[in-house]
Motif scaffolding. Structure first.
Motif, PDB file in Angstrom:
ATOM      1  N   GLU A  84       0.828  -1.205   0.000  1.00  0.00           N
ATOM      2  CA  GLU A  84       0.000   0.000   0.000  1.00  0.00           C
ATOM      3  C   GLU A  84       0.867   1.261   0.000  1.00  0.00           C
ATOM      4  N   PHE A  85       2.003   1.207   0.681  1.00  0.00           N
ATOM      5  CA  PHE A  85       2.948   2.330   0.639  1.00  0.00           C
ATOM      6  C   PHE A  85       3.349   2.617  -0.807  1.00  0.00           C
ATOM      7  N   ASP A 117      14.017   4.919  -3.994  1.00  0.00           N
ATOM      8  CA  ASP A 117      14.581   6.270  -4.087  1.00  0.00           C
ATOM      9  C   ASP A 117      15.738   6.473  -3.111  1.00  0.00           C
ATOM     10  N   GLY A 118      16.304   5.356  -2.620  1.00  0.00           N
ATOM     11  CA  GLY A 118      17.482   5.449  -1.761  1.00  0.00           C
ATOM     12  C   GLY A 118      17.177   5.732  -0.303  1.00  0.00           C
ATOM     13  N   GLY A 119      16.088   5.198   0.194  1.00  0.00           N
ATOM     14  CA  GLY A 119      15.722   5.401   1.591  1.00  0.00           C
ATOM     15  C   GLY A 119      15.388   4.086   2.277  1.00  0.00           C
ATOM     16  N   VAL A 120      14.866   4.188   3.497  1.00  0.00           N
ATOM     17  CA  VAL A 120      14.408   3.018   4.239  1.00  0.00           C
ATOM     18  C   VAL A 120      12.940   3.220   4.582  1.00  0.00           C
ATOM     19  N   LEU A 121      12.245   2.128   4.773  1.00  0.00           N
ATOM     20  CA  LEU A 121      10.829   2.176   5.134  1.00  0.00           C
ATOM     21  C   LEU A 121      10.624   1.387   6.406  1.00  0.00           C
ATOM     22  N   ALA A 162       5.434   4.223   7.717  1.00  0.00           N
ATOM     23  CA  ALA A 162       4.048   3.973   7.311  1.00  0.00           C
ATOM     24  C   ALA A 162       3.352   3.305   8.486  1.00  0.00           C
ATOM     25  N   ALA A 163       2.408   3.997   9.096  1.00  0.00           N
ATOM     26  CA  ALA A 163       1.769   3.513  10.320  1.00  0.00           C
ATOM     27  C   ALA A 163       0.275   3.276  10.094  1.00  0.00           C
ATOM     28  N   LEU A 164      -0.154   2.043  10.345  1.00  0.00           N
ATOM     29  CA  LEU A 164      -1.575   1.713  10.307  1.00  0.00           C
ATOM     30  C   LEU A 164      -2.125   1.935  11.716  1.00  0.00           C
ATOM     31  N   ILE A 165      -3.056   2.863  11.856  1.00  0.00           N
ATOM     32  CA  ILE A 165      -3.562   3.266  13.165  1.00  0.00           C
ATOM     33  C   ILE A 165      -4.961   2.690  13.380  1.00  0.00           C
ATOM     34  N   GLY A 166      -5.090   1.887  14.427  1.00  0.00           N
ATOM     35  CA  GLY A 166      -6.389   1.305  14.753  1.00  0.00           C
ATOM     36  C   GLY A 166      -6.932   0.392  13.680  1.00  0.00           C
ATOM     37  N   GLY A 167      -6.064  -0.098  12.787  1.00  0.00           N
ATOM     38  CA  GLY A 167      -6.500  -0.980  11.718  1.00  0.00           C
ATOM     39  C   GLY A 167      -7.318  -0.300  10.642  1.00  0.00           C
ATOM     40  N   GLN A 168      -7.385   1.044  10.665  1.00  0.00           N
ATOM     41  CA  GLN A 168      -8.300   1.730   9.754  1.00  0.00           C
ATOM     42  C   GLN A 168      -7.701   2.929   9.023  1.00  0.00           C
ATOM     43  N   ARG A 169      -6.552   3.425   9.490  1.00  0.00           N
ATOM     44  CA  ARG A 169      -6.011   4.639   8.892  1.00  0.00           C
ATOM     45  C   ARG A 169      -4.517   4.502   8.693  1.00  0.00           C
ATOM     46  N   GLU A 171      -1.030   6.275   7.900  1.00  0.00           N
ATOM     47  CA  GLU A 171      -0.314   7.555   7.856  1.00  0.00           C
ATOM     48  C   GLU A 171       1.103   7.300   7.360  1.00  0.00           C
ATOM     49  N   ILE A 172       1.567   8.137   6.434  1.00  0.00           N
ATOM     50  CA  ILE A 172       2.921   8.005   5.885  1.00  0.00           C
ATOM     51  C   ILE A 172       3.689   9.289   6.168  1.00  0.00           C
TER      52      ILE A 172
END
Length: 336
Positions: A84-85, A117-121, A162-169, A171-172
């Motif tokens: 999804e990210f 793009d040369g980063g970490v996730l 990339a954080a899934l909050i409460g299984g519903q949202r 945030e990146i």
């Protein structure tokens, strides 16, 4: 079969374990250095860990912890959230493995993904109760420290959370390399790792993590007396005084609560000047005794077997004693 690992997979990150290595190898490898999940605790800022608990874990003094439910689901959802990210950002992300910094081989990074793009996730699943940590473009402290640790290991310039909050949202957040924080992490982690090598524990703080680590290291008490020094007895006196103060404050707090509840009576919400200031709703602990007394048939149908602790105590007193937790008790007469 010998697996040859590339020397460098990032500017300063050397792969020391492939991503598909058996879990026992991962567990053993992570104790050979400081990882990203340790970063906030090493700084003394984590609500779930401490410098002492990290030292005890890396020293092999604590048992390996099994995944709990949040950890289990975090692992299961990681590939989905990585996809999804990429769908939302257009940036491809691929698993890597366990890396070590070329100059600081004790500094480890088990990044969730390396980005094209040369980063970490770093991928997080967190409770809705922690949603405020991600409000207004914020990033949770633990994720920030973890990402900066990974950038320190890898030599890369940026990362994503990339954080899934409460299984519903979802945030990146995009995070740039912070040299000041990275230097703080390197110094604090290097100091703690040297303590691990020397077998010298860091100073104990009052965190639950430190006390839990102590209780695990010394689970049973030997029947012997220990002569305390004057500084420790002074700390014991402070503890005793604070316990008395805590009791008085708790009574005062309960009295204030009772005053408010007495006015709310059967109402759910209290207002002041038209603004909600307090609630008193049926969202507290479930009253098992009242439920069982009122609905015995339903309660019986919902029962499950549990360990009869009293039976263990009666039939196997020596085992009961061996598995009891240690209780801290102040002998007031001795302090007078």
């Amino acid at each position: 079969m010998t697996i040859t690992l590339p020397d460098l997979v990032t500017p300063t990150g050397r792969l020391i374990l492939p991503g598909d290595a058996p879990r026992p190898q991962w567990l053993a490898a992570r104790r050979r250095g400081i990882g990203g999940s340790d970063a906030l605790a090493v700084l003394g800022l984590s609500p779930y860990g401490s410098r002492y608990s990290v030292w005890a874990d890396k020293s092999g003094r604590l048992r390996e912890q099994d995944d709990n439910e949040p950890m289990f689901w975090g692992r299961r959802l990681e590939p989905i959230l990585a996809e999804e990210f990429t769908a939302r950002t257009g940036i491809e992300a691929a698993p890597c493995g366990l890396m070590a910094n070329v100059d600081r081989p004790w500094q480890l990074a088990s990044v969730d993904r390396l980005t094209a793009d040369g980063g970490v996730l770093e991928i997080k699943t967190t409770s809705a109760y922690k949603a405020s940590d991600w409000d207004a473009e914020q990033i949770a402290d633990a994720a920030e420290a973890q990402l900066q640790h990974y950038l320190a290991v890898t030599g890369l310039e940026h990362g994503y959370a990339a954080a899934l909050i409460g299984g519903q949202r979802l945030e990146i957040r995009h995070v740039q390399r912070d040299e000041r924080l990275i230097q703080m992490l390197i110094e604090a982690e290097a100091e703690l790792w040297q303590m691990v090598l020397d077998g010298t524990p860091p100073a104990l703080d009052g965190s639950d993590a430190s006390l839990a680590a102590l209780a695990e290291i010394y689970p049973t008490a030997a029947d012997r007396r220990v002569a305390l020094d004057a500084e420790t007895v002074a700390a014991l006196r402070r503890y005793d005084a604070w316990c008395a103060e805590e009791t008085a404050l708790k009574k005062a707090k309960q009295a204030a609560k009772a005053s408010v509840c007495g006015q709310l009576r059967d109402g759910t919400t209290g207002t002041f000047g038209g603004v909600e200031v307090v609630t008193w709703k049926n969202t507290g602990s479930f009253d098992e005794d009242a439920f069982t007394a009122a609905l015995p048939d339903i309660a019986a149908a919902c029962q499950k077997s549990v360990l009869d602790v009293q039976a263990v105590k009666a039939r196997h007193p020596e085992l009961y004693a061996a598995y009891r937790g240690r209780r801290f008790h102040v002998i007031k007469k001795g302090l007078q």
